[in-house]
Design a protein around this motif. Structure first.
Motif, short mmCIF file in Angstrom:
data_model
loop_
_atom_site.label_atom_id
_atom_site.label_comp_id
_atom_site.label_asym_id
_atom_site.label_seq_id
_atom_site.Cartn_x
_atom_site.Cartn_y
_atom_site.Cartn_z
N GLU A 262 -86.24 -4.00 39.02
CA GLU A 262 -86.42 -4.60 40.33
C GLU A 262 -85.64 -3.86 41.42
O GLU A 262 -85.55 -4.33 42.54
N SER A 263 -85.08 -2.70 41.08
CA SER A 263 -84.34 -1.90 42.06
C SER A 263 -84.43 -0.44 41.64
O SER A 263 -85.33 -0.06 40.87
N PHE A 264 -83.51 0.39 42.14
CA PHE A 264 -83.52 1.81 41.78
C PHE A 264 -83.14 1.99 40.32
O PHE A 264 -82.27 1.29 39.80
N ARG A 265 -83.82 2.93 39.68
CA ARG A 265 -83.54 3.24 38.28
C ARG A 265 -83.47 4.75 38.09
O ARG A 265 -84.22 5.51 38.72
N VAL A 266 -82.58 5.20 37.21
CA VAL A 266 -82.46 6.61 36.85
C VAL A 266 -82.37 6.69 35.33
O VAL A 266 -81.57 5.98 34.72
N GLY A 267 -83.19 7.54 34.74
CA GLY A 267 -83.16 7.72 33.29
C GLY A 267 -82.92 9.18 32.93
O GLY A 267 -83.56 10.08 33.49
N LEU A 268 -82.00 9.42 32.01
CA LEU A 268 -81.67 10.77 31.54
C LEU A 268 -81.73 10.79 30.02
O LEU A 268 -81.14 9.92 29.37
N GLY A 269 -82.44 11.76 29.46
CA GLY A 269 -82.51 11.81 28.01
C GLY A 269 -83.41 12.90 27.51
O GLY A 269 -83.47 13.99 28.08
N GLY A 270 -84.13 12.61 26.46
CA GLY A 270 -85.00 13.62 25.85
C GLY A 270 -85.96 13.00 24.86
O GLY A 270 -86.11 11.78 24.79
N TYR A 271 -86.60 13.87 24.08
CA TYR A 271 -87.61 13.41 23.14
C TYR A 271 -87.70 14.42 22.00
O TYR A 271 -87.31 15.59 22.12
N ALA A 272 -88.21 13.95 20.88
CA ALA A 272 -88.44 14.81 19.72
C ALA A 272 -89.62 14.24 18.95
O ALA A 272 -89.81 13.01 18.90
N GLY A 273 -90.42 15.14 18.37
CA GLY A 273 -91.58 14.66 17.64
C GLY A 273 -92.36 15.78 17.01
O GLY A 273 -91.83 16.88 16.76
N VAL A 274 -93.63 15.53 16.76
CA VAL A 274 -94.48 16.49 16.07
C VAL A 274 -95.76 16.73 16.86
O VAL A 274 -96.20 15.89 17.64
#
Length: 348
Positions: A262-274
């Protein structure tokens, strides 16, 4: 015969009414809560199927990329509205149930199991339709994620002078994520994790296509004029982000109420898969006939995918960027990494 049917119908109604009269307030409330949960799951599953159908129509050339993007956005908006409308109806049913309990129309004794259930309404208030009561979210919530935008390959970390069309190469992503508030009394930090399908498309320039030359995959000019040439990789990945949600908590009746998105959001991360699938789609115009050629294979792409991703936005909408840390092709002398930039929707 007609009277018999009437008597049987009346007896059935009476029997059902007696069975229903034995249902406790607790059981009915749980049933409505389960209905609300199933509504959300059902709408999300239908949206997933609809998006997959749009992707198939895009592959078959029934839709342009712009038309597909617009249709997916409209489908997501319709499903979100459906959830809102259907959940509102279930909430009205719950309100009526509570009112019946207050009026003494529901027995608090479970005659089926021979036990009594005590229900207290000391601090209970019937919520006003004009001002719906604000209810906090559980510590872990789920969201349907849909993202789309432009896609390309970075050479030495740069996409300038690319061999692929900037606006003609797209990516799509859809999946399910869970969002867990990390601190009991703070809404700032969340762990966001789930499962996603990523579709990364590349459209080469200058009438070129990908050719598998043994251990390497190279771009080569096709002697036959093509209407379109597209290379697609589909990856199944597990994304993990640390999300900063600046939605402020509320204090109501001495209790702290937490909500997200419901407000500002910041996401930091990554991913792994096939890598699930790689294929090349080529369209020709042969003697006035539209011809489509689809080639599926490994094309020497990496089987394992991992990268970094981030997003920043307001509410359920955010700008989204992702970058593969490993190159697209395993043994090519020039290492090129997939990079995407677009818009992301996290639909509660």
């Amino acid at each position: 015969m007609r009277n018999l049917i009437i008597y049987l119908t009346g007896f059935l109604c009476f029997f059902v009414s007696r069975i229903n009269a034995q249902e406790t307030f607790e059981n009915k409330a749980k049933s409505i809560a389960l209905k609300i949960e199933n509504i959300t799951k059902e709408e999300k599953m239908m949206l997933r199927d609809e998006v997959e159908q749009v992707n198939e129509d895009l592959d078959k050339g029934k839709l342009t990329a712009a038309q597909a993007d617009e249709k997916k956005l409209k489908l997501a908006e319709v499903r979100a509205k459906n959830i809102e409308t259907r959940v509102a109806a279930a909430e009205a049913e719950l309100k009526a149930l509570v009112q019946d309990q207050v009026d003494g129309k529901i027995s608090e004794r479970d005659t089926t199991h021979g036990r009594s259930i005590s229900v207290s309404f000391h601090n209970f208030k019937i919520k006003d339709k004009s001002k719906p009561a604000r209810v906090g979210e559980p510590r872990t919530t789920s969201q349907f994620v849909f993202a789309f935008g432009v896609n390309n390959l970075a050479t030495d970390g740069k996409v300038s002078g690319s061999d692929y069309r900037y606006w003609g190469s797209h990516f799509y992503e859809w999946g399910l994520t869970y969002n867990t508030r990390l601190a009991k009394n703070s809404n700032l930090l969340h762990a966001k994790y789930g499962l996603s399908l990523m579709y990364n498309n590349l459209r080469p320039t200058d009438n070129r296509l990908f050719v598998d030359n043994g251990t390497q995959t190279n771009l080569e000019i096709n002697p036959v004029n093509m209407k379109d040439s597209r290379f697609r990789n589909v990856n199944l990945v597990v994304p993990v982000h640390l999300e900063f949600d600046f939605t402020k908590p509320e204090i109501k009746d001495g209790k702290t109420i937490f909500r997200t998105h419901e407000s500002f959001r910041v996401g930091l991360g990554g991913y792994a898969g096939v890598n699930v699938k790689s294929k090349q789609i080529i369209k020709y115009d042969v003697d006035g006939y539209d011809t489509k050629e689809v080639t599926k294979g490994s094309f020497n792409t990496n089987d394992f995918i991992y990268g970094l991703s981030a997003y920043i936005g307001y509410g359920e909408t955010s700008l989204y960027v992702k970058y593969d840390l490993n190159p697209l092709f395993k043994d090519n002398p020039i290492k090129q990494n997939n990079v995407s930039l677009g818009v992301r929707f996290d639909l509660n």
